[in-house]
Design a protein around this motif. Structure first.
Motif, PDB file in Angstrom:
ATOM      1  N   SER A 212       0.838  -1.198   0.000  1.00  0.00           N
ATOM      2  CA  SER A 212       0.000   0.000   0.000  1.00  0.00           C
ATOM      3  C   SER A 212       0.873   1.248   0.000  1.00  0.00           C
ATOM      4  CB  SER A 212      -0.900   0.003   1.234  1.00  0.00           C
ATOM      5  OG  SER A 212      -1.507   1.267   1.409  1.00  0.00           O
TER       6      SER A 212
ATOM      7  N   SER B 191       0.373   5.500   0.020  1.00  0.00           N
ATOM      8  CA  SER B 191      -0.522   6.660   0.129  1.00  0.00           C
ATOM      9  C   SER B 191       0.269   7.928  -0.119  1.00  0.00           C
ATOM     10  CB  SER B 191      -1.155   6.726   1.517  1.00  0.00           C
ATOM     11  OG  SER B 191      -1.922   5.585   1.790  1.00  0.00           O
TER      12      SER B 191
ATOM     13  N   SER C 277       2.562   1.036   3.674  1.00  0.00           N
ATOM     14  CA  SER C 277       2.167   0.110   4.739  1.00  0.00           C
ATOM     15  C   SER C 277       2.036  -1.275   4.124  1.00  0.00           C
ATOM     16  CB  SER C 277       0.863   0.539   5.399  1.00  0.00           C
ATOM     17  OG  SER C 277      -0.189   0.545   4.472  1.00  0.00           O
TER      18      SER C 277
ATOM     19  N   GLY D 215      -7.091  -2.323   6.441  1.00  0.00           N
ATOM     20  CA  GLY D 215      -5.915  -1.486   6.200  1.00  0.00           C
ATOM     21  C   GLY D 215      -5.726  -0.352   7.158  1.00  0.00           C
ATOM     22  N   SER D 216      -6.784   0.073   7.810  1.00  0.00           N
ATOM     23  CA  SER D 216      -6.666   1.288   8.595  1.00  0.00           C
ATOM     24  C   SER D 216      -5.882   1.083   9.888  1.00  0.00           C
ATOM     25  CB  SER D 216      -8.043   1.865   8.897  1.00  0.00           C
ATOM     26  OG  SER D 216      -8.869   0.887   9.469  1.00  0.00           O
ATOM     27  N   THR D 217      -5.598  -0.164  10.270  1.00  0.00           N
ATOM     28  CA  THR D 217      -4.778  -0.370  11.455  1.00  0.00           C
ATOM     29  C   THR D 217      -3.306  -0.486  11.096  1.00  0.00           C
ATOM     30  OG1 THR D 217      -4.993  -2.770  11.338  1.00  0.00           O
ATOM     31  CG2 THR D 217      -6.630  -1.592  12.645  1.00  0.00           C
ATOM     32  N   ASP D 218      -3.020  -0.583   9.822  1.00  0.00           N
ATOM     33  CA  ASP D 218      -1.624  -0.691   9.404  1.00  0.00           C
ATOM     34  C   ASP D 218      -0.849   0.543   9.804  1.00  0.00           C
ATOM     35  OD1 ASP D 218      -1.972  -2.361   6.162  1.00  0.00           O
ATOM     36  OD2 ASP D 218      -2.047  -3.095   8.219  1.00  0.00           O
ATOM     37  N   THR D 219       0.353   0.359  10.278  1.00  0.00           N
ATOM     38  CA  THR D 219       1.227   1.503  10.517  1.00  0.00           C
ATOM     39  C   THR D 219       1.721   2.029   9.174  1.00  0.00           C
ATOM     40  OG1 THR D 219       1.935   0.739  12.679  1.00  0.00           O
ATOM     41  CG2 THR D 219       3.389   2.274  11.537  1.00  0.00           C
ATOM     42  N   GLN D 220       1.607   3.314   8.978  1.00  0.00           N
ATOM     43  CA  GLN D 220       2.108   3.934   7.761  1.00  0.00           C
ATOM     44  C   GLN D 220       3.495   4.498   8.026  1.00  0.00           C
ATOM     45  OE1 GLN D 220      -0.489   6.060   5.069  1.00  0.00           O
ATOM     46  NE2 GLN D 220      -2.183   5.770   6.484  1.00  0.00           N
TER      47      GLN D 220
ATOM     48  N   PHE E 155       6.399   6.898   6.625  1.00  0.00           N
ATOM     49  CA  PHE E 155       6.491   8.028   5.714  1.00  0.00           C
ATOM     50  C   PHE E 155       7.906   8.214   5.177  1.00  0.00           C
ATOM     51  CE2 PHE E 155       2.482  10.380   5.822  1.00  0.00           C
ATOM     52  CZ  PHE E 155       1.817   9.701   6.824  1.00  0.00           C
TER      53      PHE E 155
END
Lengths: 117, 115
Positions: free
Chosen positions: A31, A33, A94, A101-106, A108
């Motif tokens: 993923s 973003s 991530s 997916g929203s619990t995945d650590t992103q 940067f």
């Protein structure tokens, strides 16, 4: 593991031109973003790509587009640049292992600073 | 729609003093909550996140945050700051029900640690 890399780090363009920014995610991450950071609007979500498909999109005009390749590397393109597009563009990757997916650590990258003259 | 408000745009603090950064959110659904730090000329680094369970979350570098559902807040604290904590801090939310990653960020709080 190497972190998220973004190229170029700095870019100067003039109004009306187009620009392409690149992001290489952490190895194994699916993923990617993109976010725009400006002093006036803060951090705003542009879009997310997962397995070469756009999974989420923010509220930006169609001049902003992106894509993701089979190796998970992603590019974003801004056409017909405006002065207001001057910003720091951040990419985050991530794992994308979870369906939601929203619990995945992103994680940067350092960003690409775009200046439009 | 979600929104995140960081009540203080700048917080000056002396070295070894405690600091609290305030974050309130607005959402019609349950959310996940995050705190990120951004050092000059760098990207964002995750400090901690709240997904569920204990409302007190411990993160890296001695930071912790407490989730308060009734007050829709997620304030960040550190009992004793160092010069190296000088940075900008961002609170963010995401929706558990939404597909994929989309973070909504607050406006940020600049922390300046003075010797």
């Amino acid at each position: 593991k190497a972190g998220v890399t973004q190229t170029p780090r700095y870019l100067i363009k003039t109004r009306g031109q187009q620009v392409t920014l690149s992001c290489s995610p952490i190895s194994g991450h699916r993923s990617v973003s993109w976010y725009q950071q400006t002093p006036g609007q803060g951090l705003q979500f542009l879009f997310e790509y997962f397995s070469e498909t756009q999974r989420n999109k923010g509220n930006f005009p169609g001049r902003f587009s992106g894509r993701q390749f089979s190796n998970s590397r992603s590019e974003m393109n801004v056409s017909t640049l405006e002065l207001g597009d001057s910003a720091l563009y951040l990419c985050a990757s991530s794992s994308g292992k979870l369906a939601g997916g929203s619990t995945d650590t992103q994680y940067f990258g350092p960003g690409t600073r775009l200046t439009v003259l | 729609a979600q929104s995140v408000t960081q009540l203080d745009s700048q917080v000056p603090v002396f070295e070894e003093a405690p600091v609290e950064l305030r974050c309130n959110y607005s959402s019609s659904v349950s959310v996940y909550l995050f705190w990120y730090v951004q050092y000059p000329n760098q990207g964002l680094q995750l400090l901690l996140k709240y997904l569920s369970g204990s409302t007190l979350v411990k993160g890296i570098n001695g930071f912790e945050a407490e989730f308060n559902k009734s007050q829709t807040s997620f304030h960040l604290r550190k009992p004793s700051v160092h010069i190296s904590d000088t940075a900008e801090y961002f609170c963010a939310v995401s929706e558990p029900q939404a597909a994929g990653n989309k973070l909504t960020f607050g406006g940020g709080t600049r922390v300046l640690v003075k010797p």
